[in-house]
Scaffold this motif. Sequence first.
Motif, short mmCIF file in Angstrom:
data_model
loop_
_atom_site.label_atom_id
_atom_site.label_comp_id
_atom_site.label_asym_id
_atom_site.label_seq_id
_atom_site.Cartn_x
_atom_site.Cartn_y
_atom_site.Cartn_z
N LEU A 1 1.80 -9.14 3.80
CA LEU A 1 2.76 -8.35 4.57
C LEU A 1 3.87 -7.82 3.65
CD1 LEU A 1 3.29 -10.35 7.89
CD2 LEU A 1 1.73 -8.44 7.43
N LEU A 2 4.29 -6.61 3.91
CA LEU A 2 5.33 -5.95 3.12
C LEU A 2 6.59 -5.79 3.96
CD1 LEU A 2 6.36 -4.42 0.63
CD2 LEU A 2 5.31 -2.34 1.58
N VAL A 3 7.68 -6.33 3.47
CA VAL A 3 8.98 -6.25 4.15
C VAL A 3 9.89 -5.34 3.35
CG1 VAL A 3 11.01 -7.54 4.92
CG2 VAL A 3 8.73 -8.57 5.08
N ALA B 1 4.98 -0.09 5.20
CA ALA B 1 5.57 -1.41 5.42
C ALA B 1 5.08 -2.04 6.73
CB ALA B 1 7.09 -1.32 5.43
N ASP B 2 5.22 -3.35 6.81
CA ASP B 2 4.95 -4.10 8.03
C ASP B 2 6.23 -4.43 8.78
OD1 ASP B 2 1.95 -4.71 7.75
OD2 ASP B 2 2.76 -5.35 5.82
N VAL B 3 7.30 -4.70 8.04
CA VAL B 3 8.58 -5.10 8.63
C VAL B 3 9.70 -4.35 7.93
CG1 VAL B 3 10.20 -7.02 9.00
CG2 VAL B 3 7.73 -7.41 9.21
N LEU B 4 10.70 -3.93 8.68
CA LEU B 4 11.94 -3.37 8.13
C LEU B 4 13.10 -4.16 8.72
CD1 LEU B 4 12.97 0.29 7.56
CD2 LEU B 4 14.50 -1.21 8.81
N ALA C 1 5.53 -13.34 2.53
CA ALA C 1 5.67 -11.88 2.57
C ALA C 1 6.23 -11.35 1.25
CB ALA C 1 6.57 -11.46 3.72
N ARG C 2 5.88 -10.14 0.93
CA ARG C 2 6.47 -9.45 -0.21
C ARG C 2 7.70 -8.70 0.29
NH1 ARG C 2 3.66 -4.44 -3.61
NH2 ARG C 2 5.36 -4.18 -5.14
N VAL C 3 8.85 -8.96 -0.31
CA VAL C 3 10.11 -8.36 0.14
C VAL C 3 10.63 -7.41 -0.93
CG1 VAL C 3 12.49 -8.77 0.86
CG2 VAL C 3 10.68 -10.36 1.56
N ILE C 4 10.76 -6.14 -0.56
CA ILE C 4 11.37 -5.14 -1.44
C ILE C 4 12.78 -4.87 -0.91
CG2 ILE C 4 11.29 -2.77 -2.28
CD1 ILE C 4 8.27 -2.90 -2.19
N LYS C 5 13.75 -5.24 -1.72
CA LYS C 5 15.15 -5.10 -1.34
C LYS C 5 15.66 -3.75 -1.81
CE LYS C 5 19.58 -7.53 -1.85
NZ LYS C 5 19.77 -7.72 -0.40
N ILE C 6 16.17 -2.96 -0.88
CA ILE C 6 16.72 -1.65 -1.21
C ILE C 6 18.19 -1.82 -1.53
CG2 ILE C 6 17.00 0.73 -0.46
CD1 ILE C 6 14.07 -0.26 -0.66
N GLU C 7 18.60 -1.40 -2.74
CA GLU C 7 19.99 -1.56 -3.16
C GLU C 7 20.56 -0.25 -3.67
OE1 GLU C 7 21.31 -5.39 -4.91
OE2 GLU C 7 19.27 -5.42 -5.74
#
Length: 385
Positions: free
Chosen positions: A12-14, A96-99, A35-41
């Motif tokens: 899953l991609l968060v 993505a799967d989750v935002l 889950a794989r978490v990509i943090k937007i900064e």
Amino acid sequence: MTDPDSAPLSGLLVVDLSQFLAGPYAALRLMDLGARVIKIERPETGDLTRSLYLTDTEIGGDSTLFHAINRGKESLALDLKDPGDRAALTRLIARADVLIQNFRPGVIERLGFDWQTVRRINPRLVYGSISGYGEDGPWVDRPGQDLLAQARSGLMWLSGDASDAPVPMGLAVADMFAGATLVQGLLAALVRRGVTGRGGLVQTSLLEALVDLQFEVLTTHLNDGGRRPMRAARGSAHAYLSAPYGVYRAADGWLVIAMMPVPRLADLMGLPLEERWRDDPRTWFTDRDRIRSLIAAKIAQRPVADWLALFEPADIWSAPVMDWPDLLTHPGFTGLGLLQDLRGAARDVTTTAAPLRIDGVRPHCATPSPRIGQHSAAIRAEFGL
């Protein structure tokens, strides 16, 4: 070490648009579950928590708080006011799967990444939103900060003694419980998506989480004529529980006693009791301060170890009040494996691990929190951004 491929949320991609504590805490829990978490900064400045110091301690130029709550995530630096970066985020959301987002109400709409907009981009997306006080109402524009939410929630009248001013919890409980609440909803929505293929919107707020945290005592308040919490005169541990429940000072430290019939405890300790305290358990609350004063005076005469040696064989619910050095070196803690070392930061970071086990194994993460934009080039290449 947990096998990443066997973790419950593996694959899953968060996309984590949140900052500070509540949203990142939710993303952290999802990461711990695989889950794989990509943090937007923001480019250059990043998440404001990087400079939100719990003390003057920092690691590699960032606060310890940031390292504690953003371990194991990837950082993609995007300027959401830049059309190219907005387009890149749109393409990422489509995969993505989750935002997760925790902007003030109205901000995410102005940015163009609100639920109604992104559901057209990705109908399978599960969208999590945390606000301070809900999506509308008189507090909607107030800052959604932990201490402010505690102040509005009534929580601050439950801790401390009767003569104390309102006492806030010494932790960011609104943020943490809001994050945990969001995770529950996100996981439920993901289960539904597995059945129906349809995404969904999960919303909570700091205030809602704090009200739910108080459900037990609020239910009492709502059904006893609106009586306000009554904290004990000293050593109070619960505004609604009768004697002996509370904190007591011994000759060399502190201990606590939980729910226990007053006559049973008094007989063991050799305390005098009024006859009505033996006959009517309701008096353990109405006369709580008097009873607790008798107990406190007796406990003050002997050290903690003596009292525990008396109480524990008799199944009196009691415990020493430990500080962190006591806890961290005690076999009761060390055997749990609740600490982990993260390698690869400016220096090694020791922090906590996930507070659960999956198939008997506690998830561990050896990857520290990311530098701002550390993974931008790789993510852009992978997703064609």
